[in-house]
Design a protein around this motif. Structure first.
Motif, mmCIF file in Angstrom:
data_model
loop_
_atom_site.group_PDB
_atom_site.id
_atom_site.type_symbol
_atom_site.label_atom_id
_atom_site.label_comp_id
_atom_site.label_asym_id
_atom_site.label_seq_id
_atom_site.Cartn_x
_atom_site.Cartn_y
_atom_site.Cartn_z
ATOM 1 N N PHE B 17 0.934 -1.011 0.072
ATOM 2 C CA PHE B 17 -0.078 0.116 0.203
ATOM 3 C C PHE B 17 0.878 1.223 0.025
ATOM 4 C CE2 PHE B 17 -3.061 -2.863 2.430
ATOM 5 C CZ PHE B 17 -4.151 -2.875 1.459
ATOM 6 N N VAL B 20 3.807 1.293 2.341
ATOM 7 C CA VAL B 20 3.649 0.302 3.549
ATOM 8 C C VAL B 20 3.772 -1.320 2.659
ATOM 9 C CG1 VAL B 20 2.158 -0.717 5.170
ATOM 10 C CG2 VAL B 20 2.400 1.871 4.843
ATOM 11 N N ALA B 22 2.233 -4.372 3.368
ATOM 12 C CA ALA B 22 1.449 -5.092 4.229
ATOM 13 C C ALA B 22 1.387 -6.488 4.278
ATOM 14 C CB ALA B 22 0.061 -4.730 3.853
ATOM 15 N N ASN B 42 -1.521 -7.385 15.550
ATOM 16 C CA ASN B 42 -2.111 -6.546 14.697
ATOM 17 C C ASN B 42 -1.391 -5.968 13.683
ATOM 18 O OD1 ASN B 42 -4.538 -6.670 16.463
ATOM 19 N ND2 ASN B 42 -3.579 -5.316 17.889
ATOM 20 N N GLY B 43 -1.599 -5.583 12.656
ATOM 21 C CA GLY B 43 -0.941 -5.021 11.443
ATOM 22 C C GLY B 43 0.016 -6.004 10.716
ATOM 23 N N ALA B 44 -0.077 -7.290 11.216
ATOM 24 C CA ALA B 44 0.854 -8.383 10.547
ATOM 25 C C ALA B 44 0.255 -8.562 9.184
ATOM 26 C CB ALA B 44 0.784 -9.696 11.318
ATOM 27 N N GLY B 45 -0.659 -8.154 8.732
ATOM 28 C CA GLY B 45 -1.044 -8.512 7.225
ATOM 29 C C GLY B 45 -2.175 -9.527 7.282
ATOM 30 N N LYS B 46 -2.717 -9.927 8.063
ATOM 31 C CA LYS B 46 -3.725 -10.905 8.220
ATOM 32 C C LYS B 46 -5.087 -10.425 7.317
ATOM 33 C CE LYS B 46 -4.516 -11.168 12.596
ATOM 34 N NZ LYS B 46 -3.485 -9.890 13.004
ATOM 35 N N THR B 47 -5.700 -9.374 7.564
ATOM 36 C CA THR B 47 -6.781 -8.845 6.967
ATOM 37 C C THR B 47 -6.602 -8.569 5.560
ATOM 38 O OG1 THR B 47 -7.681 -7.904 9.044
ATOM 39 C CG2 THR B 47 -8.469 -7.162 6.868
ATOM 40 N N THR B 48 -5.308 -8.062 5.310
ATOM 41 C CA THR B 48 -4.966 -7.797 4.035
ATOM 42 C C THR B 48 -4.813 -9.142 3.028
ATOM 43 O OG1 THR B 48 -3.718 -5.884 4.437
ATOM 44 C CG2 THR B 48 -3.202 -6.629 2.260
HETATM 45 N N1 LIG Z 1 -6.031 0.479 2.801
HETATM 46 C C1 LIG Z 1 -4.880 0.452 3.364
HETATM 47 N N2 LIG Z 1 -3.773 1.520 2.901
HETATM 48 C C2 LIG Z 1 -2.572 1.804 3.673
HETATM 49 N N3 LIG Z 1 -2.276 0.683 4.514
HETATM 50 C C3 LIG Z 1 -2.945 -0.335 4.821
HETATM 51 C C4 LIG Z 1 -4.281 -0.417 4.154
HETATM 52 N N4 LIG Z 1 -4.768 -1.761 4.766
HETATM 53 C C5 LIG Z 1 -3.834 -2.194 5.754
HETATM 54 N N5 LIG Z 1 -2.894 -1.444 5.762
HETATM 55 C C6 LIG Z 1 -1.583 -1.633 6.344
HETATM 56 O O1 LIG Z 1 -1.045 -2.946 6.016
HETATM 57 C C7 LIG Z 1 -0.534 -3.390 7.174
HETATM 58 C C8 LIG Z 1 -1.355 -4.891 7.676
HETATM 59 O O2 LIG Z 1 -2.622 -4.513 7.979
HETATM 60 P P1 LIG Z 1 -3.781 -5.706 8.401
HETATM 61 O O3 LIG Z 1 -3.676 -6.623 7.020
HETATM 62 O O4 LIG Z 1 -4.987 -4.985 8.466
HETATM 63 O O5 LIG Z 1 -3.101 -6.462 9.489
HETATM 64 P P2 LIG Z 1 -3.942 -7.358 10.371
HETATM 65 O O6 LIG Z 1 -5.100 -7.690 9.975
HETATM 66 O O7 LIG Z 1 -3.000 -8.345 10.686
HETATM 67 O O8 LIG Z 1 -4.002 -6.352 11.821
HETATM 68 C C9 LIG Z 1 -0.818 -2.596 8.354
HETATM 69 O O9 LIG Z 1 0.510 -1.823 8.630
HETATM 70 C C10 LIG Z 1 -1.644 -1.556 7.980
HETATM 71 O O10 LIG Z 1 -1.510 -0.179 8.331
#
Ligand SMILES: Nc1ncnc2c1ncn2[C@@H]1O[C@H](COP(=O)(O)OP(=O)(O)O)[C@@H](O)[C@H]1O
Ligand SMILES: [Mg+2]
Lengths: 291, 317
Positions: B17, B20, B22, B42-48
């Motif tokens: 991103f 960043v 992710a 948190n922030g490990a990239g799971k959701t992404t």
């Molecule tokens: N739309 C976005 N734009 C910029 N950075 C993002 C976006 N979505 C996630 N990130 C960044 O990507 C990293 C991984 O986020 P995320 O996948 O939400 O982690 P998790 O679900 O493991 O907590 C984080 O540093 C987050 O700030």
């Protein structure tokens, strides 16, 4: 595809937005119709009065053939279609706002499918709003003017056609713009400002700066207004006998078709705007990361 | 079309991103018949990662497939995969039943399915209420209900326990296990190992967008090592004596202590005695799963000088 269309249709019927926006649409259509009818009647009565008889004769006006009420119809449609425009704008911007767009994309074979289904459903809604607009505008005119002031059946059919077309196109323009700028409040304010203020200022600026009048007919509101306004003017002129050229100019401006092309060409020009907005929104939505 | 295998495959997945990163070169597979935990802070990239798998986010590079196909080639995705995502939305003024009917028609299942899944998640009595008035936990149940509408073969859940009450969590745990036992695939993310420890069979542990561990939870359990912390009069002499005794896993801590892995306190003390080194203090500690998880995800896996255990626990809590 049928499943997705049904889903999109259900989305629109299971919340209150469609009728919340239909109420002001109908009120404006009815109000515009009443006002058009009254204006038409006032003109006719003025020109028919003994004081104005000389003027009428000098201008070659035959008051009973001047269907002034027609001219307000274009204006009324243009104003009333602001609501289907907003309805369309919230189609995608609203889903992005409530984040239901995630589920929408998860349940559709592709984003293109989801967008296409939305387009069909909103075209249908545009038609429904359009029918309501012409229906209530007509009602307003019928209530306030004499039969001589009204178009014949063919004229009404033509007006209904361009009203529905205009409403469909406005709705889809909204859908496209809402996809391009998926922020409900932002896109609604922008559209209202543009159609009611910004473009009018732009048109005035163009006219004052000596740019040929026809330029106005290529702007979004200038063209969509021309779609209905040109038909109103055509119907007026068909029965009005000889009208001096200067008079036609003012008739067109009054009907909202100032500088506009023929109705079908105006429609095509606005269709191009719709395609541009939709294309942009489509591209944005098919590329956008939904996070 | 897809192969119906129920297999999830993530291969060299990367998402950037802007500046960043992710997700970075992530690879793992998830097999049907088991519940796989997708763990990381948190922030490990799971959701992404999950959103890339579901076609919501476009990968910068790499692929993510379900049943051998990227999401948009699944045909009728709602019947193949159901997803519970963070911040998945509802129209506040649409009733629960209507929400489900909207998506039932999108997926192409009968309307009766809406009431069925409402019953399954225990929301039958709230069917006619607007979702806007639901509590966080009720919304989460709604998200699960939506995911189950198409009777999918694969379930993907992103931190589904958030907002759920203990009863809801227990229900979800049982549900996912029986779902997997039917030969279906479950991938569930969490930032807390403890939260899913009893639910999952396999784990994928990620940190800073990279895979740190990927395999059965059982193997991870076996890695649970005892560590002995000893404060000797002569660190060098004791280290030498321990190496001679065949103990290689030694770490000198900044506070002057020696951390010895794979032996018990008695062995360390005996070795010290034989080497003529005094022992001022000795402590034995069993790293539990949570600590292993923490060590994996804080990027301080064996080989580097770790911070003392106590401090780690403090940071974890
Ligand atoms: N739309 C976005 N734009 C910029 N950075 C993002 C976006 N979505 C996630 N990130 C960044 O990507 C990293 C991984 O986020 P995320 O996948 O939400 O982690 P998790 O679900 O493991 O907590 C984080 O540093 C987050 O700030
Ligand atoms: Mg997350």
């Amino acid at each position: 595809m049928g499943d997705l269309v049904q889903a999109e249709l259900r989305k629109t019927t299971t919340t209150t937005l469609w009728w919340a926006l239909l109420i002001p649409t109908v009120l404006i259509a009815l109000g515009g119709g009443l006002l058009s009818g009254l204006t038409g009647r006032t003109f006719v009565e003025f020109f028919s009065s003994s004081e104005a008889e000389q003027l009428s004769d000098a201008l070659g006006v035959t008051p009973d053939q001047w269907k002034f009420s027609l001219l307000g119809i274009g204006r009324t449609i243009n104003l009333a279609t602001m609501f289907p425009l907003i309805f369309g704008a919230l189609a995608i911007a609203g889903e992005v706002g409530t984040r239901t767009i995630t589920t929408t994309f998860l349940t559709a074979p592709s984003r293109v499918h989801a967008m296409a289904a939305k387009m069909m459903v909103y075209a249908l809604w545009g038609a429904i709003y359009g029918l309501a607009i012409i229906g209530f505008t007509a009602l307003g005119i019928v209530l306030t003017s004499t039969s001589g002031q009204m178009p014949d059946a063919g004229g009404w059919a033509m007006l209904a056609l361009v009203c529905v077309l205009s409403s469909i196109l406005m709705t889809l323009f909204g859908v496209g713009l809402g996809a391009l700028l998926p922020n409900s409040a932002g896109v609604v304010v922008l559209l209202i400002m543009y159609f009611l203020v910004i473009e009018n200022a732009l048109q005035l600026g163009l006219r004052l700066s000596g740019v040929p009048e026809t330029a106005v007919g290529f702007l979004p509101n200038g063209s969509v207004d021309g779609l209905t306004g040109s038909v109103a003017v055509d119907l007026f002129l068909a029965d009005a006998g000889v009208v001096p050229e200067e008079g036609v100019y003012w008739l067109r401006v009054f009907a909202g078709a100032g500088g506009a092309q023929a109705w079908w060409l105006s429609g095509l020009i606005f269709l191009a705007w719709v395609a541009a907005a939709f294309g942009g929104g489509w591209a944005r939505m098919t590329q956008k990361d939904i996070t | 079309m897809h192969d119906g295998s129920g297999l999830i495959a993530v291969q060299n997945l990367t998402k950037q991103f802007g500046s960043v990163t992710a997700v970075q070169n992530l690879s793992f597979t998830v097999s049907p018949g088991s519940v796989t935990g997708f763990l990381g802070p948190n922030g490990a990239g799971k959701t992404t990662t999950l959103r890339m798998l579901l076609g919501l986010v476009k990968p910068t590079s790499g692929t993510a497939t379900i049943n051998g196909r990227p999401f948009h080639q699944l045909g009728r995705p709602g019947r193949v995969v159901g997803a519970v995502l963070e911040a998945q939305g509802f129209h506040p003024n649409r009733t629960a039943r209507n929400h489900l009917r909207v998506y039932a028609s999108a997926i192409g299942v009968p309307d009766a399915q809406a009431d069925q899944v409402l019953g399954l998640v225990g929301l039958s009595t709230a069917a006619g209420r607007n979702v806007g008035g639901f509590s966080l936990g009720m919304k989460q149940r709604m998200a699960v209900a939506t995911a189950l509408l198409g009777d999918p073969q694969v379930l993907v859940l992103d931190e589904p326990a958030n907002g759920l009450d203990p009863e809801g969590i227990a229900w979800l745990r049982n549900f996912l296990q029986s779902f997997a036992r039917m030969g279906r695939t479950v991938l569930i993310s969490s930032h807390l190992l403890a939260e899913v420890e009893q639910t999952v069979d396999q784990v994928v542990i990620v940190s800073r967008g990279q895979t740190m561990y990927y395999g059965p939870l059982e193997h991870l359990r076996q890695q649970q090592q005892r560590r002995v912390f000893v404060q000797p009069s002569d660190v060098g002499a004791l280290a030498t004596a321990l190496r001679e005794a065949g103990v290689q896993a030694l770490e000198q801590l900044p506070d002057g202590r020696l951390a010895v892995s794979g032996v018990d306190a008695k062995q360390v003390a005996d070795t010290a005695l034989r080497a003529g080194v005094s022992v001022y203090g000795i402590q034995e500690e069993q790293a539990d799963l949570e600590q292993i998880f923490f060590r994996l995800t804080s990027g301080q896996f064996v080989g580097h000088a770790p911070a003392p255990y106590q401090q780690q626990q403090g940071g974890w809590a």
